[in-house]
Enzyme design. Structure first.
Site, PDB file in Angstrom:
ATOM      1  N   GLY A  19       0.828  -1.207   0.000  1.00  0.00           N
ATOM      2  CA  GLY A  19       0.000   0.000   0.000  1.00  0.00           C
ATOM      3  C   GLY A  19       0.863   1.258   0.000  1.00  0.00           C
ATOM      4  N   PHE A  20       0.272   2.371   0.379  1.00  0.00           N
ATOM      5  CA  PHE A  20       0.982   3.651   0.347  1.00  0.00           C
ATOM      6  C   PHE A  20       2.226   3.635   1.234  1.00  0.00           C
ATOM      7  CE2 PHE A  20      -3.372   4.973  -0.830  1.00  0.00           C
ATOM      8  CZ  PHE A  20      -3.096   5.647  -2.010  1.00  0.00           C
ATOM      9  N   GLU A 176     -18.851  10.230  -0.226  1.00  0.00           N
ATOM     10  CA  GLU A 176     -18.562  10.072  -1.648  1.00  0.00           C
ATOM     11  C   GLU A 176     -19.444   9.002  -2.285  1.00  0.00           C
ATOM     12  OE1 GLU A 176     -13.926  11.643  -1.446  1.00  0.00           O
ATOM     13  OE2 GLU A 176     -14.333   9.492  -1.431  1.00  0.00           O
ATOM     14  N   ALA A 324      -4.014   7.921   3.800  1.00  0.00           N
ATOM     15  CA  ALA A 324      -2.812   7.652   3.010  1.00  0.00           C
ATOM     16  C   ALA A 324      -1.624   8.498   3.445  1.00  0.00           C
ATOM     17  CB  ALA A 324      -3.105   7.880   1.523  1.00  0.00           C
ATOM     18  N   GLN A 325      -1.849   9.769   3.771  1.00  0.00           N
ATOM     19  CA  GLN A 325      -0.734  10.654   4.089  1.00  0.00           C
ATOM     20  C   GLN A 325       0.050  10.193   5.317  1.00  0.00           C
ATOM     21  OE1 GLN A 325       1.110  13.132   2.968  1.00  0.00           O
ATOM     22  NE2 GLN A 325       0.065  12.874   1.013  1.00  0.00           N
TER      23      GLN A 325
END
Length: 436
Positions: A19-20, A176, A324-325
């Protein structure tokens, strides 16, 4: 069968998860005198922030996935293997996988998170999560199938049950999803299924807390609520889901909604590996780590991203958000610390730099907060698109997504409304496939 990893005289850094966090850690060890072994159950990196667009027929799945081998093709010190990690024997520095064992000098868990149903087995058995590519594709199949089957019905109540889509969780994913389904109702239903009255499809967004987007400001939360209501979403705040049997949603207020589709985004949990001490695994599945992302009680085992719980920052007493950050920054910091530790230097504790948050609601509608700036509407929507395009891996993916968005903006089309028979048989098979 074995992992067949080349022998090396350099320290071996094993990263579990592509992943990230995992890929950024690996990238920053590119020129280091180490052997990097990256393990993942899939052979691709998934851009999870756009999963909801795959599930609502907005994007094809291959436009948000990128082969891990393609990312690291030029990184000579990295070996990738597709494998399922089954356990750890920390006293021997051995990682166990489904295809063999592997010795490590440094071990990093970057396994991400999974859907959290908070122990409600009935909801878990019948609701639909969305944390993987196969789930998103099969949700798309299932949703389109509900439209097709509705054409065969004459009873409005039966049609409503098929076309009542209930989203649980008022965070960015829930918002969303609700916005995307509302746009399906507004733009696709009248064109492709004109014989179905539009008022028979309803989109619900249920949030247990008093407002949407709890991590955003009150002002942004109110703007989000207004935008969703303008799209026709029925938002229900301070309301929980007590039960769901696959046909009826029972709310904490006693109200019931007839629906064949409950999409759950009310929470996520960590996915720890077997063999770790239970006292460092929290009820939400996350692993306790120190300021250096090191597992408490271990010298050379680390965790980054969603799986890691770091509680020493007074800004985030319950741990950093599972976004993610955080994973990216922790991956970069840990790569530097591994090199410092190898050279006998003092490691640097991790400090999270909050770059802001954003969520899209629909066409020309989004909210964003960063650097003290609050944005909404069309400007925030443009910023949201730019940030997500820049974050996608691979020029082809960026180009495909941009063209897709550009085309949809002027045509109001969603071009991936096809049913793949094997994945669309019914929601029971969907859940069985994901569980396996």
């Amino acid at each position: 069968m074995s992992l067949n990893i080349p022998e090396t005289k350099n320290p071996r850094v094993v990263i579990v998860g592509g992943g990230f966090g995992g890929i950024n850690l690996a990238k920053h060890l590119k020129h280091a005198p180490v052997q990097v072994v990256l393990l993942d159950r899939n052979n691709y990196h998934l851009f999870q922030p756009l999963l909801y667009q795959v599930s609502t027929a907005g994007l094809e799945p291959d436009s948000i996935a990128f082969p891990l081998r393609g990312i690291f093709r030029k990184q000579k010190n990295l070996v990738f293997r597709m494998a399922e990690v089954t356990g750890i024997r920390a006293e021997e520095n051995i990682l166990e996988t489904g295809i063999g064992e592997l010795h490590y000098d440094y071990l990093i868990f970057a396994t991400g998170s999974n859907t959290n149903f908070f122990g409600n087995k009935t909801i878990e058995a019948n609701a639909i999560g969305m944390k993987s590519l196969i789930e998103a594709v099969q949700i798309r199949n299932y949703v389109v199938k509900q439209f097709e089957e509705s054409l065969l019905l004459t009873d409005p109540e039966q049609i409503k049950a098929k076309l009542n889509f209930v989203m649980v969780g008022g965070g960015p994913t829930g918002v969303e999803l609700a916005g995307a389904f509302a746009e399906l109702r507004k733009y696709i239903l009248p064109k492709d299924y004109a014989s179905i009255p539009q008022n028979l499809m309803n989109v619900y967004l249920i949030e247990a807390g008093p407002r949407l987007l709890a991590s955003f400001s009150e002002q942004t939360s109110q703007k989000t609520l207004k935008s969703l209501e303008e799209l026709g979403v029925r938002v229900m705040l301070s309301t929980g889901v007590k039960e769901y049997d696959g046909k009826t949603v029972t709310l904490s207020t006693g109200e019931q909604i007839q629906s064949h589709s409950l999409l759950w985004s009310a929470g996520v949990k960590g996915v720890p590996v077997h063999g770790l001490p239970q006292d460092i695994i929290l009820p939400n599945g996350r692993i306790l780590v120190d300021d250096f992302n090191k597992l408490k009680g271990f010298k050379n085992v680390y965790a980054i991203g969603d799986i890691a719980q770091m509680t020493n920052d007074p800004r985030f007493p319950k741990g950093y958000p599972m976004v993610a950050q955080v994973a990216i920054q922790q991956g970069v910091n840990l790569a530097k610390n591994i090199l410092l530790e190898m050279n006998g230097k003092v490691e640097k504790p991790f400090h999270y730099k909050d770059l802001g948050s954003m969520a899209t609601i629909g066409r020309n509608r989004a909210v964003a907060e960063f650097a003290g700036i609050k944005m909404s509407g069309f400007p925030a929507w443009v910023v949201w698109m730019i940030v997500h395009l820049m974050s996608l891996l691979g020029f082809r993916n960026k180009l495909v997504v941009f063209i897709n968005w550009f085309y949809r903006y002027f045509t109001f089309e969603r071009g991936t409304r096809i049913i793949i028979k094997r994945g669309a048989a019914n929601i029971v098979k969907l859940r069985q496939t994901v569980a396996s």
